[in-house]
Design an enzyme around this catalytic site. Sequence first.
Site, PDB file in Angstrom:
ATOM      1  N   HIS A 170       0.825  -1.224   0.000  1.00 43.87           N
ATOM      2  CA  HIS A 170       0.000   0.000   0.000  1.00 43.87           C
ATOM      3  C   HIS A 170       0.854   1.266   0.000  1.00 43.87           C
ATOM      4  O   HIS A 170       0.326   2.370  -0.169  1.00 43.87           O
ATOM      5  CB  HIS A 170      -0.929   0.024   1.218  1.00 43.87           C
ATOM      6  CG  HIS A 170      -1.959  -1.056   1.206  1.00 43.87           C
ATOM      7  ND1 HIS A 170      -2.867  -1.198   0.178  1.00 43.87           N
ATOM      8  CD2 HIS A 170      -2.218  -2.072   2.078  1.00 43.87           C
ATOM      9  CE1 HIS A 170      -3.640  -2.253   0.416  1.00 43.87           C
ATOM     10  NE2 HIS A 170      -3.262  -2.803   1.558  1.00 43.87           N
ATOM     11  N   ASP A 206      -2.324 -10.539  -2.457  1.00 46.56           N
ATOM     12  CA  ASP A 206      -2.904 -10.116  -1.178  1.00 46.56           C
ATOM     13  C   ASP A 206      -4.397  -9.824  -1.413  1.00 46.56           C
ATOM     14  O   ASP A 206      -4.798  -9.536  -2.545  1.00 46.56           O
ATOM     15  CB  ASP A 206      -2.174  -8.853  -0.709  1.00 46.56           C
ATOM     16  CG  ASP A 206      -2.559  -8.413   0.684  1.00 46.56           C
ATOM     17  OD1 ASP A 206      -1.837  -8.773   1.637  1.00 46.56           O
ATOM     18  OD2 ASP A 206      -3.571  -7.690   0.821  1.00 46.56           O
ATOM     19  N   HIS A 208      -5.987  -7.295  -0.581  1.00 49.58           N
ATOM     20  CA  HIS A 208      -6.183  -5.874  -0.875  1.00 49.58           C
ATOM     21  C   HIS A 208      -5.432  -5.484  -2.138  1.00 49.58           C
ATOM     22  O   HIS A 208      -4.357  -6.011  -2.416  1.00 49.58           O
ATOM     23  CB  HIS A 208      -5.668  -5.025   0.297  1.00 49.58           C
ATOM     24  CG  HIS A 208      -6.322  -5.340   1.593  1.00 49.58           C
ATOM     25  ND1 HIS A 208      -5.741  -6.146   2.544  1.00 49.58           N
ATOM     26  CD2 HIS A 208      -7.533  -4.977   2.086  1.00 49.58           C
ATOM     27  CE1 HIS A 208      -6.558  -6.256   3.589  1.00 49.58           C
ATOM     28  NE2 HIS A 208      -7.643  -5.560   3.334  1.00 49.58           N
ATOM     29  N   ASP A 295      -4.425 -12.850   3.502  1.00 49.91           N
ATOM     30  CA  ASP A 295      -5.698 -12.294   3.980  1.00 49.91           C
ATOM     31  C   ASP A 295      -6.840 -12.617   3.017  1.00 49.91           C
ATOM     32  O   ASP A 295      -7.957 -12.164   3.203  1.00 49.91           O
ATOM     33  CB  ASP A 295      -5.597 -10.788   4.270  1.00 49.91           C
ATOM     34  CG  ASP A 295      -4.737 -10.031   3.291  1.00 49.91           C
ATOM     35  OD1 ASP A 295      -4.382 -10.603   2.243  1.00 49.91           O
ATOM     36  OD2 ASP A 295      -4.422  -8.852   3.565  1.00 49.91           O
TER      37      ASP A 295
END
Length: 358
Positions: A170, A206, A208, A295
């Site tokens: 991120h 991931d 995200h 995740d």
Amino acid sequence: MKVVHTEGHRRHDPKVETYLGLPLPANEVPARADAIRDALVADGGFELVDPQGHGAGPILSVHDPGLVRFLEEAWPAVQEQAIDREFLVADTYPTRGMFQGMSDEFVASRPETRAVGGRAGWWGLDSSNPIVAGTYVAARWAVDVALTTVDLVLGGETAAYGLCRPPGHHAAAAMAGGYCFFNNAAVAAQAIVDATGERVAILDVDVHHGNGTQQIFWRREDVLYASLHADPLRLYPFFLGYADEVGEGPGRGANLNFPQPLRADDATYLADLDRALERIAAEPGSIVVVSLGFDTFHLDPIGDLALTTEGYHEMGRRVAALGRRLVIVQEGGYHVPALGGNARAWLRGAEGRHFGGA
Ligand SMILES: [Zn+2]
């Protein structure tokens, strides 16, 4: 497989994060890396390797010097404030509405404030990214873990795994966020480009979207970014990660997003993985950087997909079937009890080993 690991990650040890403004126990904690390390050691097929220091140079090849400076200065500045606090997050962000109608030139001329709370907003995406006393040191270690993983692969390993913590995807060139401070995968990819002159692909699995990695290579044709993630209509980072984000300028066509439906299972996910791998296989280059998150797991407390441990084994197998060398760097994954088994399954799949047994 060699596993780059250091206890240095432990320096980043937040106890609390904020979610929707509420204080909650932190998700991104040292126990995550411990669980993975312990499972890989118990497996017997992995060899732990210490990271080597690489200095700040490789970080500055993808990050704004101001971000590095802020992260280094943040905790000492917090201490000077003499406010009794365990962690720093911003309460004010320079969001788009603040500058509406003002020219790009004028906006670019606005100063980074001096107050550390303001600077946290200037260099930060969100309020769920606590900075604590050892954050900068740990984030530097995470980059060195990723770069040492690159060294191993450039030195002849078919695949190597960097147990990076804190994660990185991120973090954009000039922004931290989402438990990330420096973008370990982006630094690794840039180091590979610099060392080999080859094109590099980054595969991000991931849950995200890796908005930071996408931003860093948005206009680059030499680094392909392909990401599978929960649809940002539902999940962080909300504002990027849609399928129509394909890159711009020379980078047009070198950015691929595969938003996943709610509770996507192994079959649904692996079908899109095959599409991403097909695109990567069509690109020249011999090394793929994998941003590896768990995740996506069906029990993850902050994800909303439904992958299984068997699914991770199959994912590792398919990624390795590309026939490219793999620099695998750890990103998220927050269901700690299953993290070790999931990492073990993925990496065993990538090595062509069976799901269980020796
Ligand atoms: Zn994640």
